[in-house]
Scaffold this motif. Structure first.
Motif, PDB file in Angstrom:
ATOM      1  N   UNK A   1       1.416  -6.914  -6.083  1.00 24.24           N
ATOM      2  CA  UNK A   1       0.334  -5.784  -6.540  1.00 24.24           C
ATOM      3  C   UNK A   1       0.565  -4.771  -5.362  1.00 24.24           C
ATOM      4  N   UNK A   2       0.445  -3.640  -6.047  1.00 22.50           N
ATOM      5  CA  UNK A   2       0.430  -2.278  -5.423  1.00 22.50           C
ATOM      6  C   UNK A   2      -0.608  -1.363  -5.485  1.00 22.50           C
ATOM      7  N   UNK A   3      -0.974  -0.621  -4.540  1.00 28.80           N
ATOM      8  CA  UNK A   3      -2.249   0.215  -4.675  1.00 28.80           C
ATOM      9  C   UNK A   3      -2.236   1.291  -3.763  1.00 28.80           C
ATOM     10  N   UNK A   4      -2.966   2.278  -4.018  1.00 28.40           N
ATOM     11  CA  UNK A   4      -2.901   3.669  -3.365  1.00 28.40           C
ATOM     12  C   UNK A   4      -4.323   4.057  -2.766  1.00 28.40           C
ATOM     13  N   UNK A   5      -4.427   3.460  -1.675  1.00 28.53           N
ATOM     14  CA  UNK A   5      -5.804   3.890  -1.129  1.00 28.53           C
ATOM     15  C   UNK A   5      -5.997   5.238  -1.042  1.00 28.53           C
ATOM     16  N   UNK A   6      -5.174   6.117  -0.845  1.00 30.39           N
ATOM     17  CA  UNK A   6      -5.367   7.571  -0.313  1.00 30.39           C
ATOM     18  C   UNK A   6      -5.452   8.302  -1.872  1.00 30.39           C
ATOM     19  N   UNK A   7      -5.842   7.561  -3.020  1.00 30.74           N
ATOM     20  CA  UNK A   7      -5.707   8.276  -4.087  1.00 30.74           C
ATOM     21  C   UNK A   7      -6.491   9.454  -4.425  1.00 30.74           C
TER      22      UNK A   7
ATOM     23  N   UNK B   1       0.736  -1.150  -0.038  1.00 34.80           N
ATOM     24  CA  UNK B   1      -0.085  -0.089  -0.007  1.00 34.80           C
ATOM     25  C   UNK B   1       0.785   1.265   0.129  1.00 34.80           C
ATOM     26  N   UNK B   2       0.707   2.058  -0.952  1.00 32.55           N
ATOM     27  CA  UNK B   2       1.724   3.307  -1.043  1.00 32.55           C
ATOM     28  C   UNK B   2       0.705   4.482  -0.647  1.00 32.55           C
ATOM     29  N   UNK B   3       1.333   5.622  -0.065  1.00 32.80           N
ATOM     30  CA  UNK B   3       0.517   6.703   0.530  1.00 32.80           C
ATOM     31  C   UNK B   3       0.276   7.756  -0.403  1.00 32.80           C
ATOM     32  N   UNK B   4       0.479   7.510  -1.845  1.00 27.06           N
ATOM     33  CA  UNK B   4       0.296   8.945  -2.587  1.00 27.06           C
ATOM     34  C   UNK B   4      -0.983   9.385  -2.566  1.00 27.06           C
ATOM     35  N   UNK B   5      -1.316  10.543  -2.379  1.00 27.39           N
ATOM     36  CA  UNK B   5      -2.649  11.199  -2.047  1.00 27.39           C
ATOM     37  C   UNK B   5      -2.877  11.981  -3.592  1.00 27.39           C
ATOM     38  N   UNK B   6      -3.997  12.358  -3.585  1.00 29.39           N
ATOM     39  CA  UNK B   6      -4.775  12.845  -5.025  1.00 29.39           C
ATOM     40  C   UNK B   6      -3.700  14.101  -5.333  1.00 29.39           C
TER      41      UNK B   6
END
Lengths: 373, 557
Positions: free
Chosen positions: A238-244, A198-203
């Motif tokens: 697999x990578x994801x960005x929940x804060x996207x 989980x990567x913390x990149x925001x919008x």
């Protein structure tokens, strides 16, 4: 002191906030969002407490608790709708000590019962002096407080070259702006034995990236990075960005209301990177129209690029097995260049030297290179 | 992650590479004989003749490469008075008067949309002062007022003001309009094509059919173009060599008296009032500009259809298109970039918008206009003299131009990226006519079903009172394919605004948020919205009875 009983709570809260030592409070954007004392309307969600803030995009007045639950609901919706984190998975959260990763870890921890996952924290020590030490201290404190397993990978051991050393070799007033490359590429979280990252990149980060890609004509990245996350291919996680879809201001507000402890200095190499232009533009766009960030993300999701512009399907790096679109992943390519005394090998257009094997006995010899565990 | 492997190719420049200044002995890089007069790009010095040839060749190559304009076709040139569109009109004029082998073979007309009423100054804006030199878009800064090539035209002096001071009252508008027309008319007459001067107020008399796409003709294959050209040439040959500019020119004179009549009659005061009320009610400059563009596009489309034009040419230059591309990204129109900035835009079906100037940078246009005395008229736009932060368009323009000074390949890089965009329908069957179209911009709707994460974001921001703290419950989400069926009954009658918003694409929705009420919009938009709502409701009711292909479900409610 106002005689109205309902305002007492808001008064105490405001005073506390205004004299707080939290870096977030000193941020003028956040202060502006916090309601001043005499004009606090009631929270539009629970109608019980006084509103403490206005939501950045909608201007809706909410109290702290309602805002936090709305934020968590949004992250949960993102994860569920995109099926990003399957139940039973071990999720490694890339923790840098900064506000985004702190908030992400906290929210995911709160949502663990709903999602049925287990969490781990992963941090990378790139060896950027003066910046990384304090950040890592914050990460260690968080891991202790939340009782999450923490894995710190020191690049010094793995990659045989500190990011600083890399920067020094390529430094000069024109080269130092490439340092962010190394910082970003050297995050490898799968050592912790996780099934998802989980990567913390925001919008705001996503929007900046899109703008940058457009300005630099990077059709390949534009085509590739549209979705919520990338599925694992070629043995990569697999990578994801929940804060996207959470804007930066919301992340800061959440961290404030949950009283989270994080490290808030900017990376020393950040000002010279090209991203600064995109970030500056994004700030101005947001001032002109508050929903600009979300609009950009929406646009980027729906770009239709020609088939010829799309990159080939990524495979695996021949050395370390990580996700790579060429024979070597970017990290190995950078290291290869460093070790061969050609630090700019993998940056810029000079890729011809990459395929040449190093002569035996030199530092770049694959037989001598310590493989990444 | 921050930096891409491919980067600005050359080693990072400390400052922008300064072009080597041409010394006195340097000759034109092309013909190597004459003295250079202009430097294009970095270090390419051209003489006058070679520059003209280079410029014209670009224009012709753009038209010829795409093979969209068939011989004998009627093409409407959208002229705003600005340098790019003036240059385009000038190119067409010159192209039509050449010898028969290289002559352009279509039949042009010119349209000028007079939008002075929309420029009513809101209180607080910086006024124009009488006598002060007009400074607006970056391109026109290159010209001094006295140097514009208006010599040789009647009234060739540069107009000093077009607007008066702050708080322009209603009575000012006819004077402004008369001044603009006084400058525009001589140029149009000198050009000689059939011209149409249309006031923006005429949007109030448009009919809802403007918003309906006619059926798209299938794109003609390559052979059809060649066949058309061959038959046209044969026809020319049969008519004899004494045709001069072509047989169609004789007919051009006829519509002129009619135009002159409509020119003299100013639009009704009620319409002017309604238009200024509409524009004053828009809260932000961004939304104002977008609305102006939309209305202008509808008007041009209407005129083109009414007079039988099948193509419209607009004079968007490379620089302007790069800015437009980035602006549209920021406005949420990423799905339609290929239509908005590509060479051809077929969203209306029968009328195709074409952009032949898309490879000319503003710098080249300005030099050409200066060297060859192309006449143009300055008309202030809604964002003239607006500060940089005022709208997204201005922000992007300033940003790109600033970045261009630091990284000289910015505009061309963005342009190249735009060439890689395709007009792909989104995932799902290419339903073409059946997919619902946006009411205003007439592109296929790009609002997803409820499980898109941006849908959630839009929902919470546009309907704060309906905020659901659980992720389920998008039943009432506007625009979702199932929403129309269930919510129609409840919300339709009470909230016409929501019904209109449902039929807009994402970008248009965000713009409409800046209008507190949708009532001042022209009647044709409201009527069409209501018609579509009715139709959707009827279809929802009859859903059980109709026999449909399963593929059609995407487009239906």
């Amino acid at each position: 002191m106002h005689s109205c009983p309902g305002l007492f709570h808001a008064g105490v809260l405001s005073r506390e906030l205004l004299k707080g030592s939290d870096a977030a409070i000193r941020n003028p954007h956040v202060t502006r969002l916090l309601c001043p004392l005499p004009q606090c309307p009631p929270c539009t969600s629970c109608h019980a407490a006084r509103a403490a803030l206005r939501r950045p995009r909608s201007g809706q007045a909410l109290c702290g608790a309602c805002f936090c639950s709305a934020f968590e609901a949004k992250v949960l919706h993102t994860v569920l709708a995109g099926r990003l984190l399957p139940p039973g998975g071990v999720v490694a959260v890339g923790a840098s000590g900064g506000k985004d990763s702190t908030v992400l870890a906290h929210v995911l921890r709160a949502l663990v019962p709903r999602l049925g996952i287990s969490l781990q924290l992963v941090a990378v020590d790139e060896g950027i002096g003066g910046y990384r030490d304090a950040a890592l201290a914050a990460v260690r404190r968080q891991a202790a407080r939340w009782e999450l397993p923490l894995t710190i990978l020191a690049c010094e051991d793995l990659f045989r070259g500190l990011t600083d050393a890399v920067a020094r070799r390529t430094a000069g007033s024109d080269r130092s702006r490439y340092c962010c490359t190394f910082c970003g590429e050297l995050q490898a979280a799968r050592r912790a034995g996780a099934t998802n990252i989980a990567i913390s990149h925001n919008a705001d980060d996503m929007a900046e990236t899109r703008l940058m890609n457009f300005l630099r004509g990077d059709a390949g990245r534009l085509a590739r990075g549209g979705g919520l996350g990338s599925p694992g291919e070629g043995g990569a996680l697999p990578r994801c960005r929940p804060l996207q879809f959470a804007s930066q201001k919301e992340v800061v507000l959440y961290a404030h209301f949950r009283r989270l402890d994080y490290f808030s200095e900017e990376c020393v190499y950040a000002p010279e990177a090209f991203r600064g232009h995109a970030r500056d533009l994004l700030k101005r766009l947001e001032a002109a129209r508050p929903s600009a960030v979300l609009d950009l993300v929406h646009s980027a999701e729906r770009l239709a690029l020609a088939a010829s512009a799309r990159p080939p399907r990524p495979g695996a790096c021949s050395r370390c097995g990580a996700l790579a679109s060429r024979a070597l992943c970017q990290a190995c390519a950078l290291l290869d260049g460093l070790n061969r005394g050609r630090p700019r090998l993998a940056i810029g257009k000079g890729r011809r030297g990459l395929d040449k094997q190093a002569t035996p006995g030199t530092p770049g010899d694959p037989a001598q290179t310590k493989t990444i565990r | 992650m921050c930096q891409v492997g491919e980067d600005y190719g050359e080693p990072a420049p400390r400052e922008p590479p300064s072009a080597p200044r041409p010394s006195r002995e340097q000759k034109c890089v092309k013909c190597r004989e004459a003295q250079p007069v202009v430097v294009i790009r970095a270090g390419d010095a051209f003489c006058r003749g070679c520059f003209k040839a280079f410029y014209i060749h670009k224009f012709r190559a753009m038209l010829g490469k795409n093979r969209l304009i068939f011989p004998g076709e009627k093409v409407l040139l959208a002229w705003s008075g600005g340098p790019s569109s003036s240059s385009m009109v000038w190119q067409v004029l010159e192209g039509l008067s050449q010898d028969s082998a290289k002559r352009l073979r279509f039949v042009p007309g010119v349209i000028f949309v007079d939008g002075t009423c929309a420029l009513r100054l809101a209180p607080g804006r910086i006024p124009f002062r009488k006598g002060k030199r007009q400074i607006s878009h970056s391109s026109s800064r290159k010209h001094g007022p006295a140097e514009r090539g208006l010599e040789g035209f009647p009234g060739g002096r540069w107009p000093h003001t077009l607007l008066g001071s702050t708080g322009a009252a209603c009575g000012r508008s006819p004077e402004e309009r008369a001044k603009t027309l006084a400058e525009v008319k001589p140029i149009l007459q000198a050009i000689g094509f059939p011209w149409h001067v249309v006031a923006l107020e005429e949007v109030f008399s448009l009919s809802p059919s403007v918003l309906r796409c006619s059926s798209q003709e299938p794109a003609a294959p390559e052979e059809a173009y060649k066949a058309a050209v061959d038959s046209f040439l044969r026809q020319q040959h049969v008519l004899g060599a004494g045709g001069g500019p072509g047989p169609a020119h004789g007919e051009e004179q006829l519509p002129q008296p009619r135009n002159r009549q409509s020119l003299l009659r100013p639009p009704a005061a009620a319409q002017t009032e309604a238009l200024s009320h509409l524009f004053c009610s828009v809260r932000t400059l961004t939304a104002k500009e977008e609305l102006l563009q939309t209305l202008r596009a509808h008007l041009i489309l209407h005129v083109a259809r009414a007079h039988g034009y099948s193509k419209v040419m607009t004079g968007d230059s490379c620089t302007r298109l790069a800015i437009k591309l980035m602006t549209n990204l920021a406005l949420g129109r990423g799905a339609f970039l290929a239509w908005d900035t590509g060479f051809s835009d077929e969203r209306h079906g029968d009328v195709v918008v074409v952009r032949p100037m898309r490879e000319h940078t503003l710098k080249e246009v300005a030099f050409y206009n200066r060297l060859f005395s192309v006449p143009s008229v300055f008309t202030p736009a809604v964002n003239t003299k607006a500060p940089e932060k005022a709208s997204i368009h201005r922000l992007m323009e300033a940003f790109i131009l600033r970045l261009q000074t630091q990284f000289p390949s910015t505009v061309s890089t963005v342009y190249r990226t735009s060439e890689k965009l395709v007009k792909a329908p989104r995932d799902g069957p290419a339903t073409g006519d059946h997919s619902p179209r946006c009411l205003l911009c007439m592109c296929a709707l790009d609002i997803d079903a409820a499980d898109s994460a941006t849908a959630f974001g839009v929902q919470t921001s546009s309907h704060p009172s309906q905020i659901q703290l659980t992720p389920q419950g998008p039943c009432c989400f506007p625009g979702g394919p199932r929403a129309q069926g269930c919510c129609q009954g409840a919300s339709r009658r009470e909230d016409p605004q929501a019904c209109i918003v449902e039929q807009l694409c994402y970008g248009c929705r965000v713009n409409m948020k800046d209008l507190p009420s949708l009532e001042p919009l022209p009647q044709y938009i409201l009527a069409e919205a209501q018609l579509r709502t009715q139709r959707a409701w009827v279809l929802a009711e009859l859903r059980d009875c109709l026999i449909e292909d399963s593929d059609d479900e995407v487009g239906q409610s």
